[in-house]
Design a protein around this motif. Structure first.
Motif, PDB file in Angstrom:
ATOM      1  N   GLY A   1     -45.192  -6.900 -37.201  1.00  0.00           N
ATOM      2  CA  GLY A   1     -44.545  -7.408 -38.408  1.00  0.00           C
ATOM      3  C   GLY A   1     -44.830  -6.606 -39.656  1.00  0.00           C
ATOM      4  O   GLY A   1     -44.577  -7.078 -40.773  1.00  0.00           O
ATOM      5  N   THR A   2     -45.353  -5.379 -39.505  1.00  0.00           N
ATOM      6  CA  THR A   2     -45.659  -4.560 -40.682  1.00  0.00           C
ATOM      7  C   THR A   2     -44.812  -3.295 -40.752  1.00  0.00           C
ATOM      8  O   THR A   2     -45.094  -2.403 -41.560  1.00  0.00           O
ATOM      9  N   SER A   3     -43.794  -3.187 -39.928  1.00  0.00           N
ATOM     10  CA  SER A   3     -42.924  -2.009 -39.981  1.00  0.00           C
ATOM     11  C   SER A   3     -42.114  -2.032 -41.273  1.00  0.00           C
ATOM     12  O   SER A   3     -41.725  -3.092 -41.768  1.00  0.00           O
ATOM     13  N   ASP A   4     -41.861  -0.859 -41.804  1.00  0.00           N
ATOM     14  CA  ASP A   4     -41.090  -0.717 -43.043  1.00  0.00           C
ATOM     15  C   ASP A   4     -40.199   0.509 -42.908  1.00  0.00           C
ATOM     16  O   ASP A   4     -40.626   1.632 -43.193  1.00  0.00           O
TER      17      ASP A   4
ATOM     18  N   LEU B   1     -43.623   3.509 -28.063  1.00  0.00           N
ATOM     19  CA  LEU B   1     -44.442   2.304 -27.962  1.00  0.00           C
ATOM     20  C   LEU B   1     -45.133   1.998 -29.294  1.00  0.00           C
ATOM     21  O   LEU B   1     -45.341   0.836 -29.645  1.00  0.00           O
ATOM     22  N   MET B   2     -45.487   3.044 -30.054  1.00  0.00           N
ATOM     23  CA  MET B   2     -46.148   2.841 -31.339  1.00  0.00           C
ATOM     24  C   MET B   2     -45.211   2.167 -32.337  1.00  0.00           C
ATOM     25  O   MET B   2     -45.631   1.297 -33.111  1.00  0.00           O
ATOM     26  N   ALA B   3     -43.938   2.567 -32.327  1.00  0.00           N
ATOM     27  CA  ALA B   3     -42.966   1.928 -33.212  1.00  0.00           C
ATOM     28  C   ALA B   3     -42.776   0.466 -32.823  1.00  0.00           C
ATOM     29  O   ALA B   3     -42.738  -0.429 -33.680  1.00  0.00           O
TER      30      ALA B   3
ATOM     31  N   MET C   1     -54.153  -0.647 -26.395  1.00  0.00           N
ATOM     32  CA  MET C   1     -54.485   0.263 -27.499  1.00  0.00           C
ATOM     33  C   MET C   1     -53.694  -0.047 -28.759  1.00  0.00           C
ATOM     34  O   MET C   1     -54.195   0.107 -29.880  1.00  0.00           O
ATOM     35  N   TYR C   2     -52.449  -0.477 -28.580  1.00  0.00           N
ATOM     36  CA  TYR C   2     -51.582  -0.703 -29.734  1.00  0.00           C
ATOM     37  C   TYR C   2     -51.228  -2.181 -29.907  1.00  0.00           C
ATOM     38  O   TYR C   2     -50.181  -2.527 -30.443  1.00  0.00           O
ATOM     39  N   LYS C   3     -52.131  -3.034 -29.420  1.00  0.00           N
ATOM     40  CA  LYS C   3     -52.111  -4.469 -29.706  1.00  0.00           C
ATOM     41  C   LYS C   3     -50.893  -5.214 -29.157  1.00  0.00           C
ATOM     42  O   LYS C   3     -50.514  -6.270 -29.665  1.00  0.00           O
ATOM     43  N   LEU C   4     -50.271  -4.676 -28.101  1.00  0.00           N
ATOM     44  CA  LEU C   4     -49.265  -5.464 -27.384  1.00  0.00           C
ATOM     45  C   LEU C   4     -49.991  -6.448 -26.483  1.00  0.00           C
ATOM     46  O   LEU C   4     -51.112  -6.193 -26.041  1.00  0.00           O
TER      47      LEU C   4
ATOM     48  N   LEU D   1     -53.584   3.942 -39.098  1.00  0.00           N
ATOM     49  CA  LEU D   1     -53.669   2.843 -38.133  1.00  0.00           C
ATOM     50  C   LEU D   1     -52.279   2.461 -37.631  1.00  0.00           C
ATOM     51  O   LEU D   1     -51.311   2.423 -38.393  1.00  0.00           O
ATOM     52  N   ILE D   2     -52.195   2.157 -36.332  1.00  0.00           N
ATOM     53  CA  ILE D   2     -50.959   1.654 -35.718  1.00  0.00           C
ATOM     54  C   ILE D   2     -51.324   0.539 -34.742  1.00  0.00           C
ATOM     55  O   ILE D   2     -52.109   0.778 -33.834  1.00  0.00           O
ATOM     56  N   PRO D   3     -50.771  -0.673 -34.930  1.00  0.00           N
ATOM     57  CA  PRO D   3     -49.905  -1.076 -36.030  1.00  0.00           C
ATOM     58  C   PRO D   3     -50.696  -1.230 -37.325  1.00  0.00           C
ATOM     59  O   PRO D   3     -51.897  -1.544 -37.288  1.00  0.00           O
TER      60      PRO D   3
END
Length: 749
Positions: free
Chosen positions: A487-490, A478-480, A172-175, A24-26
């Motif tokens: 807020g879930t990037s690591d 865009l996915m990054a 698609m990616y919740k922007l 899943l992204i994000p």
């Protein structure tokens, strides 16, 4: 032995974690797996309480995977529970509970339901082959309220259908925010009924710049007229609203105004005539702060506000040269009359006057961080692009800010090896760098951090003249951005994220999206050591698939297999590529090395380069790589208003007689040749003796390519002071601003 076993266990645990984690992204804030699977049926039964518009969107997205049927609630496989009124900050919350027999979505708002559908769609797409979705429970909401993408339609225009596609990608990616850059020097793209000449004249230009900026070449082809009618604008706004995306329009002022001035020259400080710009860059002719201009802009904004329901109206405010204002009697009188400090104070006066009008219409302004010049308007929000300092300054003053620093968020930069990528504006912003960004600056307290609204990436289109190239530049970056904004990037688990990105590629393939495959390419990193430099290669795939050559020949499946770092003992060219099952899967990466007595030596810098142009850090100046003037992002260091003061430690006393380095000139991008350079030597790193001074005329004559004979020298340290040109003089793009100084390799022979 115990430590070895533990390390192996942790490594294997990470592999299993990566394999089992949903793609899943994000990635959601909270995901818990349960026993069993939901089997994707041929026909999915929907209860009648599902929000209508959003559910129609679901049906269109999944029509090739499953059919749909309305059903009684007791029989439904997809049900929805609307929660009571949303607490503050919970408007985008959703829960998604998948059990073997049913999928239940809960949310406070239709927006939350729509975000849940995006997650559900990704699960259906990921598991469409085996048709088994693991039972799980997700509770999720974004960290940031502003998760945006920008699109410049002024340098190059995109149709209504293409803009809709762009909005679909954001959804698609919740922007949730689309920043539509509608006016600039190169074109006015929005119909304003009160001023028809804006589109009759300002929406076209006689030709367009092509190739690298320094080449100064043009295509000779008229461009336009291209613009959106107000009916088309309304159509796009409705399309975005159906996808819970807010469109923030941008009307540039007081700079970037040539297209408007070509239609209404009386709004300038000088007489004109003017024409929409054919070049990229920044221009001296800007809006003159007189009553006639403010009336014009208020009328324009009135029509814009009637069209766009967004809380914020973007008024630009960036890159406004003060040249014309300094020469204008009206402007100078205005500065005196209002007790303004200077032309920067006049810019603040301009922005504050516009803000009062926008506020009177019940809206707020947001502008690029130059609106901080001379003092920030009372209610303005800041979009911080030149770095993070604008956002920090705004937040500390209790103004909202959106973080969009060029070093991380400019998607017109290269995302792969510039030598194998399409021509781009400059910079180097690969996927992992976008993913590493934290929109909350460390300098802010917890209370101040509340003023950071979120994050946005920008796509300027100087070198993007078709929509396929738009797709290429935004995907997969865009996915990054999506995961950073959620807020879930690591960054520590970047490889796991990269695997999820690759999983998403099959969705983009199905949609016919032209995404960049740069992460498959082999990337190289120079590592200095005691015995010179080595070159480390990596790829998102198994490194055993890398083949390379060191003689300049093209790599094949029979070339050397990469098994560790490559020693670079002399000048050579390394070419590399990734192969899978005997087939070439990447482009060929090529790196030429020019070895000198400074290559790989210890280097220190008194002034640090700009974050936008700092790839590799100080080592870039001694990595054996001569800079390519067309590719600023990876092989050059860029210094804004600062001198290069570099000290290199040879490690032992070394004999030499020649020194070389390059600086750039690209005045349209505010890049100027060095003003002067001085070379010093020392044996103790304390007491330095100057052995050569290079003047401005010599640098100009050499066009920045400096090779000097310094006679027979012997020293342990060498220091270079390469002087920045300083403040850009009048008559040049960016006049009164700090010049950029770009430097590549510092070599000694």
């Amino acid at each position: 032995m115990v430590r070895t076993v533990l390390a192996l266990f942790l490594m294997l645990s990470n592999v299993v974690f990566s394999q089992n984690r949903e793609k899943l992204i994000p990635y959601p804030q909270n995901l818990q797996t349960k026993d069993g699977n939901f089997i994707i049926p041929d026909v999915l039964k929907l209860n009648n309480d599902l929000p209508k518009n959003e559910t129609e969107y679901l049906k269109k997205r999944l029509n090739s995977i499953v059919k749909f049927q309305d059903s009684k609630k007791s029989e439904a496989q997809l049900v929805y529970v609307k929660l009571p009124k949303a607490p503050a900050g919970k408007e985008e919350f959703y829960s998604l509970d998948i059990s073997p027999n049913q999928i239940q979505i809960q949310s406070y708002t239709p927006q939350g339901y729509f975000l849940a559908l995006q997650t559900l769609i990704q699960l259906f797409e990921e598991h469409q082959s085996d048709r088994k979705i693991p039972a799980l429970k997700i509770e999720d909401q974004p960290k940031f309220a502003w998760r945006g993408m920008h699109l410049d339609v002024c340098r190059h225009f995109f149709t209504v259908d293409e803009v809709k596609q762009y909005i679909d990608y954001l959804a698609m990616y919740k922007l949730n925010t689309f920043h539509w850059h509608l006016t600039d020097d190169q074109g006015w793209r929005i119909e304003i009924k009160k001023y028809p000449k804006l589109t009759q004249i300002g929406s076209k230009r006689k030709e367009s710049m092509i190739g690298a900026y320094a080449d100064n070449t043009f295509d000779g082809k008229p461009y336009g007229p291209y613009f959106y009618t107000q009916e088309q604008i309304k159509e796009v706004i409705q399309y975005a609203q159906d996808r819970h995306i807010t469109i923030v329009p941008e009307i540039e002022m007081p700079g970037h105004a040539l297209a408007a001035l070509s239609a209404y020259p009386e709004l300038a400080c000088s007489k004109g005539p003017f024409e929409a710009a054919t070049k990229w860059g920044v221009f001296d002719d800007v809006f003159c702060p007189k009553d006639e201009t403010f009336k014009f802009l208020e009328n324009v904004l009135s029509e814009v506000i009637q069209l766009f329901p967004s809380q914020y109206i973007h008024i630009g405010g960036d890159e406004c040269p003060k040249t014309r204002w300094k020469e204008c009697a009206h402007c100078q009188e205005l500065i005196k009359k209002n007790n303004l400090k200077d032309e920067h104070g006049l810019q603040s006066y301009f922005i504050q006057r516009i803000e009062k009008y926008v506020n009177s219409k019940g809206r707020k302004i947001i502008g690029w961080d130059e609106i901080l010049e001379g003092g920030l308007a009372p209610n303005a929000a800041v979009m911080s692009w030149t770095g993070v300092n604008g956002g920090i300054e705004a937040a500390k003053a209790k103004h909202f800010a959106v973080m969009t620093p060029g070093a991380y968020c400019y998607f017109d930069h290269y995302q792969g090896d510039p030598q194998s990528e399409p021509n781009a504006f400059g910079g180097f912003t690969p996927l992992d760098k976008v993913y590493s960004y934290n929109p909350i600056p460390a300098e802010l307290t917890q209370e101040q951090a509340k003023y950071i609204l979120g994050v946005q990436a920008n796509l300027w289109t100087e070198y993007i003249d078709n929509f396929k190239q738009v797709q290429y530049m935004i995907f997969p970056r865009l996915m990054a951005l999506s995961e950073v904004g959620w807020g879930t990037s690591d960054p520590k688990n970047y490889k796991e994220f990269e695997n999820r990105v690759i999983s998403q590629f099959k969705v983009l393939d199905k949609m016919g999206v032209n995404y960049a495959k740069s992460i498959y390419n082999v990337s190289g990193k120079v590592v200095p050591g005691n015995n010179g430099i080595t070159y480390e290669l990596s790829t998102s795939q198994n490194s055993n698939g890398i083949r390379y050559t060191v003689d300049g020949s093209e790599p094949t499946i029979n070339s050397k297999t990469y098994q560790g770092s490559i020693s670079i003992p002399k000048s050579m060219t390394v070419k590399s590529a990734y192969f899978d099952n005997g087939q070439l899967k990447s482009s060929v990466s090529s790196q030429q090395f020019t070895i000198s007595k400074t290559t790989g030596k210890k280097i220190s810098l008194e002034n640090q380069p700009s974050e936008n142009y700092s790839f590799g850090g100080a080592v870039t100046l001694v990595d054996g790589i001569i800079g390519n003037s067309r590719q600023l992002g990876k092989t050059w260091l860029g210094f804004n208003g600062k001198d290069v003061v570099a000290t290199i430690d040879f490690g032992q006393k070394t004999n030499f007689s020649g020194v070389y380095f390059n600086t750039l000139e690209n005045k349209g991008s505010w890049i100027h040749l060095a003003k002067s350079a001085k070379i010093f030597i020392s044996d103790d790193n304390k007491n330095f003796k100057m052995i050569k001074e290079i003047g401005k005329e010599e640098i100009q004559n050499a066009k920045g390519k400096i090779q000097v004979n310094v006679g027979k020298q012997s020293a342990k340290y060498i220091k270079l002071i390469i002087e920045n040109a300083g403040i850009i003089p009048a008559g040049n793009p960016g006049a009164d601003s700090k010049a950029w100084l770009f430097v590549d390799e510092i070599g000694v022979n």
